[in-house]
Design an enzyme around this catalytic site. Structure first.
Site, PDB file in Angstrom:
ATOM      1  N   ARG A  10       0.809  -1.229   0.000  1.00  0.00           N
ATOM      2  CA  ARG A  10       0.000   0.000   0.000  1.00  0.00           C
ATOM      3  C   ARG A  10       0.839   1.274   0.000  1.00  0.00           C
ATOM      4  O   ARG A  10       0.369   2.352   0.385  1.00  0.00           O
ATOM      5  CB  ARG A  10      -0.993   0.004   1.176  1.00  0.00           C
ATOM      6  N   LEU A  11       2.069   1.169  -0.463  1.00  0.00           N
ATOM      7  CA  LEU A  11       2.922   2.362  -0.599  1.00  0.00           C
ATOM      8  C   LEU A  11       2.757   2.897  -2.020  1.00  0.00           C
ATOM      9  O   LEU A  11       3.684   2.932  -2.816  1.00  0.00           O
ATOM     10  CB  LEU A  11       4.382   1.999  -0.284  1.00  0.00           C
TER      11      LEU A  11
END
Length: 198
Positions: free
Chosen positions: A176-177
């Site tokens: 989720r970066l």
């Protein structure tokens, strides 16, 4: 003059992403969520199809007397969202809205299949419908009125162009970066860019 650079021109980057989506998405890679607002400020969203893209903006067509048409005429601002699940990407666009020219609307309308052109006459888009038979009767009436291929464009049917003031390109990344890149239109021309935390 050199071609625009995708790193500094959002239209160039969008066209590249759209081309990849056209090669990978199973259905309607040109589908976009169109968000408008009601007169009392409530958001209103629906899916429409992108039918034109030029250096000014994103074009779609509709019955201008529909709910979306009325909202855009009352408050000519909109947001668009493209989501390409197979590519794990999305693009957000925000900006003012203008009606396209009558010539542009005529040109696109002429490319539609005959039944789609008749449907533009038959459908009182966004208004209550008593039942399917009412719509079918309206279509039959339109076929009787225009028996051949010469079907004029209804005066209430046409296009809108969203004129981007902001773009956001979102790319899914591990853990989720995600990668989020913004482009902001500048008053004198050109774009200012920045990145956001995911």
């Amino acid at each position: 003059m050199s071609a625009p650079d995708a790193s500094t021109d959002p239209f160039t980057l969008f066209r590249a992403w759209l081309a990849e989506a056209e090669a990978s998405e199973p259905n309607d890679p040109n589908a976009m969520c169109l968000a408008t607002t009601t007169a009392d400020g409530f958001p209103s969203a629906r899916m429409v199809l992108l039918k034109g893209l030029d250096s000014r903006g994103f074009v779609f067509f509709t019955n201008r007397e529909s709910r979306k048409g009325g909202e855009l005429l009352a408050n000519p601002r909109a947001a668009l969202l493209f989501h390409w699940k197979s590519l794990r990407r999305q693009v957000r666009v925000e900006g003012a809205v203008e009606a396209v020219t009558e010539a542009e609307s005529d040109a696109y309308y002429a490319t539609r299949p005959r039944l789609s052109r008749l449907g533009a006459w038959a459908s009182q888009q966004s208004r209550p419908l008593a039942g399917r038979t009412e719509l079918e009767a309206a279509l039959n009436a339109a076929e009787a009125r225009f028996p051949g291929e010469d079907i004029p464009r209804p005066p209430y049917w046409g296009g809108f162009r969203v004129l981007p003031a902001h773009f956001e390109f979102w790319q899914d990344m591990p853990f989720r970066l995600h990668d989020r890149r913004l482009f902001h239109a500048q008053p004198g021309g050109g774009w200012r860019t920045e990145t956001l935390f995911p």
